[in-house]
Design an enzyme around this catalytic site. Structure first.
Site, PDB file in Angstrom:
ATOM      1  CG  ASP A   1      -6.262   4.480  31.384  1.00 39.89           C
ATOM      2  OD1 ASP A   1      -5.212   3.858  31.285  1.00 39.89           O
ATOM      3  OD2 ASP A   1      -7.147   4.567  30.514  1.00 39.89           O
TER       4      ASP A   1
HETATM    5  N1  URA Z   1      -8.477   0.184  28.752  1.00 38.44           N
HETATM    6  C1  URA Z   1      -8.290   1.488  28.927  1.00 38.44           C
HETATM    7  O1  URA Z   1      -8.407   2.264  27.992  1.00 38.44           O
HETATM    8  N2  URA Z   1      -7.960   1.923  30.134  1.00 38.44           N
HETATM    9  C2  URA Z   1      -7.830   1.114  31.204  1.00 38.44           C
HETATM   10  O2  URA Z   1      -7.532   1.568  32.290  1.00 38.44           O
HETATM   11  C3  URA Z   1      -8.027  -0.249  30.994  1.00 38.44           C
HETATM   12  C4  URA Z   1      -8.343  -0.694  29.761  1.00 38.44           C
END
Ligand code: URA
Length: 233
Positions: free
Chosen positions: A101
């Site tokens: 993310d």
């Molecule tokens: N879990 C999340 O919430 N975000 C990520 O980027 C990877 C795993």
């Protein structure tokens, strides 16, 4: 044999024949002068003048410490930074293996080896990914147990995961979480499912491959043994 040596970039095929005839090549520790010897890549150890040689990969494999505040895609309609802003070499068709993310930092593999991308990024894959998490609130045993056993995200239970409470402070806790799926925002949403808010999320490992001491925003090429490891997953 000459084909193998040429694929290592040591010499041309004809040049390789000369090197072999001169007795400079050893296979598994024994001098080999027969030009017709067959080499099994990955099984046989080949040295020239005592130095091990391995085939040059036609693909590029990179480990990036993705910082928070950039997206894992080629470009963004909103002009936000992308992971490509941190890779200062031109490699055609380099793509991230899976996503992190915008607000998440940590280990991201990038490669142009389509087979590896496909194998590792598949959501049903079992490759464990380990995250360092800081979250608000208290984490008594029953909350940890729920996270481990599986919580509902979009009506579907998450797979069993490993959750270790590393430190419980007054307002926040530090945990290590290992999951074997890659659903969208999975770690954050698992914590939301137990009414806890993640304030820091960092991927520290993919299987045994660790981010190690790489600086935030820095990258490096993967070593041959690391590439072999990823291919074996
Ligand atoms: N879990 C999340 O919430 N975000 C990520 O980027 C990877 C795993």
């Amino acid at each position: 044999m000459n084909k193998y040596i040429a694929s290592c970039g040591t010499a041309s095929r004809r040049g390789a024949d000369e090197i072999i005839s001169a007795g400079r090549v050893k296979v598994n520790g024994k001098v080999v002068t027969g030009l017709g010897t067959t080499i099994e890549t990955g099984n046989d150890t080949v040295t020239v003048d005592g130095v091990k040689i391995v085939p040059v990969s036609k693909f590029t494999y990179i480990m990036l410490y993705k910082p928070k505040g950039c997206i894992t895609s080629v470009r963004d309609d909103r002009g936000r930074k992308t992971v490509y802003d941190y890779i200062d070499v031109q490699v055609p068709h380099l793509v991230p293996v899976g996503r992190l993310d915008y607000d998440t930092e940590g280990l991201l593999i990038m490669t142009n080896d389509g087979d590896l991308v496909h194998r590792l990024a598949h959501p049903s894959g079992e490759v464990p990914k380990t995250y360092s998490v800081r979250a608000e609130g208290q984490f008594p045993e029953h909350i940890l147990a729920k996270l481990r056993k599986g919580v509902e995200i979009d009506g579907v239970l998450t797979r069993r995961s490993k959750v270790k409470l590393l430190e419980q402070g007054e307002k926040e806790a530090r945990l290590s979480v290992t999951i074997t799926e890659g659903r969208n925002r999975q770690v954050r949403r698992m914590f939301e499912a137990v009414e806890r808010n993640v304030v820091f999320l960092k991927r520290v490992a993919i299987g045994e491959l660790k981010l190690g001491g790489l600086a935030r925003g820095g990258w490096r090429y993967l070593h041959d043994d690391e590439v072999e490891y990823l291919k074996s997953l």
